[in-house]
Scaffold this active site. Sequence first.
Site, PDB file in Angstrom:
ATOM      1  N   VAL A   1       0.819  -1.224   0.000  1.00  0.00           N
ATOM      2  CA  VAL A   1       0.000   0.000   0.000  1.00  0.00           C
ATOM      3  C   VAL A   1       0.850   1.270   0.000  1.00  0.00           C
ATOM      4  O   VAL A   1       0.375   2.341   0.378  1.00  0.00           O
ATOM      5  CB  VAL A   1      -0.991   0.021   1.194  1.00  0.00           C
TER       6      VAL A   1
ATOM      7  N   ASP B   1       1.354  -5.174   3.281  1.00  0.00           N
ATOM      8  CA  ASP B   1       2.590  -4.463   3.607  1.00  0.00           C
ATOM      9  C   ASP B   1       2.328  -2.962   3.702  1.00  0.00           C
ATOM     10  O   ASP B   1       1.933  -2.326   2.723  1.00  0.00           O
ATOM     11  CB  ASP B   1       3.653  -4.723   2.540  1.00  0.00           C
TER      12      ASP B   1
ATOM     13  N   TYR C   1       4.033   5.557   5.537  1.00  0.00           N
ATOM     14  CA  TYR C   1       3.011   5.626   4.496  1.00  0.00           C
ATOM     15  C   TYR C   1       1.781   6.400   4.947  1.00  0.00           C
ATOM     16  O   TYR C   1       0.978   6.832   4.114  1.00  0.00           O
ATOM     17  CB  TYR C   1       2.578   4.226   4.056  1.00  0.00           C
TER      18      TYR C   1
ATOM     19  N   SER D   1      14.702  -3.492   6.396  1.00  0.00           N
ATOM     20  CA  SER D   1      14.401  -3.099   5.023  1.00  0.00           C
ATOM     21  C   SER D   1      15.494  -2.155   4.543  1.00  0.00           C
ATOM     22  O   SER D   1      15.969  -1.312   5.308  1.00  0.00           O
ATOM     23  CB  SER D   1      13.030  -2.401   4.968  1.00  0.00           C
ATOM     24  N   ASN D   2      15.889  -2.309   3.301  1.00  0.00           N
ATOM     25  CA  ASN D   2      16.923  -1.457   2.704  1.00  0.00           C
ATOM     26  C   ASN D   2      18.271  -1.574   3.414  1.00  0.00           C
ATOM     27  O   ASN D   2      19.027  -0.607   3.480  1.00  0.00           O
ATOM     28  CB  ASN D   2      16.463   0.012   2.680  1.00  0.00           C
TER      29      ASN D   2
ATOM     30  N   PRO E   1       8.652  -4.774  -7.221  1.00  0.00           N
ATOM     31  CA  PRO E   1       8.936  -5.896  -8.125  1.00  0.00           C
ATOM     32  C   PRO E   1       8.688  -5.569  -9.588  1.00  0.00           C
ATOM     33  O   PRO E   1       9.181  -6.277 -10.472  1.00  0.00           O
ATOM     34  CB  PRO E   1       7.997  -6.997  -7.628  1.00  0.00           C
TER      35      PRO E   1
ATOM     36  N   GLN F   1       9.243   1.339 -14.566  1.00  0.00           N
ATOM     37  CA  GLN F   1      10.333   1.881 -15.375  1.00  0.00           C
ATOM     38  C   GLN F   1      10.783   0.894 -16.452  1.00  0.00           C
ATOM     39  O   GLN F   1      10.466  -0.286 -16.434  1.00  0.00           O
ATOM     40  CB  GLN F   1      11.517   2.248 -14.478  1.00  0.00           C
TER      41      GLN F   1
ATOM     42  N   ARG G   1      -6.192  -5.542 -11.741  1.00  0.00           N
ATOM     43  CA  ARG G   1      -4.749  -5.753 -11.617  1.00  0.00           C
ATOM     44  C   ARG G   1      -4.429  -6.588 -10.383  1.00  0.00           C
ATOM     45  O   ARG G   1      -3.493  -7.394 -10.396  1.00  0.00           O
ATOM     46  CB  ARG G   1      -4.015  -4.406 -11.553  1.00  0.00           C
TER      47      ARG G   1
ATOM     48  N   ASN H   1      -2.272  -9.914 -10.742  1.00  0.00           N
ATOM     49  CA  ASN H   1      -1.028 -10.111 -10.002  1.00  0.00           C
ATOM     50  C   ASN H   1      -1.034 -11.376  -9.150  1.00  0.00           C
ATOM     51  O   ASN H   1       0.024 -11.974  -8.907  1.00  0.00           O
ATOM     52  CB  ASN H   1      -0.740  -8.898  -9.116  1.00  0.00           C
TER      53      ASN H   1
END
Length: 299
Positions: free
Chosen positions: A22, A46, A51, A141-142, A191, A196, A240, A244
Amino acid sequence: MTTIPVITLNNSVQMPMLGYGVFQTPPEQTAEHVRTALEVGYRLLDTAQAYGNEEGVGAGVMQAIADGVTSREEVFITSKIWVSNMSYERAKISIDESLRRLGTDYIDLMLLHQAMGDYPGAYRAMEEAYQAGKLRAIGVSNFYPERLVDVALLAEVPPAVNQVETHPFRQQAEAHGLMQDLGVAHEAWAPFAEGQNNIFANPVLARIGQKYGKTPGQVALRALIQKDVIVIPKTVRRERMEENIDVMDFMLDAEDLAAFETLNDPSFPRIFDHYDPEIVRWLLGDLVKDQQLGGSTLY
């Protein structure tokens, strides 16, 4: 309903390998979209403190439960501690605030959103919350390899998950191997590479998809899942969501996976480059601002 495979984390908790993200979903719309995603069949959700839509996620879950779509035990909720809460005391408070916003007694997975600020202190707060039963699993994360090793080898409770940018053009094979060695599950954000590189018309993904009657996006998700990568695609359109999640009725063969691997491009620019000082300055903005205000605000 589609059966989603699960991965067993290093503490024996089972986590779905495909979920619903989200990020950038407007807070006022989040509950509706989460409710729809659960109806479609998603069970991994998630979100993150940054957010601003944890309350919407919680409301969507509660509505789905009230409607008989699912139960709390079937839903796996992930949230993340933001940079402005990267200290022991602030992380501890923010975990309780996330629980309140989500309207739940426990969070299935809590991650440190970035390897910035006093993240060792924040990680200790997560460990305590885990031991108290507020969190079923904890992770990061990251976290690039050197930071992941730092936490994984020194923490009392090793991270169960590392969520990093992963998609066809940045497949993270080397980082994935390290995660496997450390017993850390690999989870992909973006993902679809944020759309891009014309990913949804990519000729390699399209050619593979023609063999199975699937779209390039579905091939990308299927390939990552077969490589033991958890995926959390995001969309606000039901069709979608359905597309998915419809990736469990086919398997890519060795030739398909080899073709997929040719898409990896070391020169592809990172969506967020954590080695870029200006990106780091921007990400630290909330923490710096809060310190200037005397540390009076949470996320």
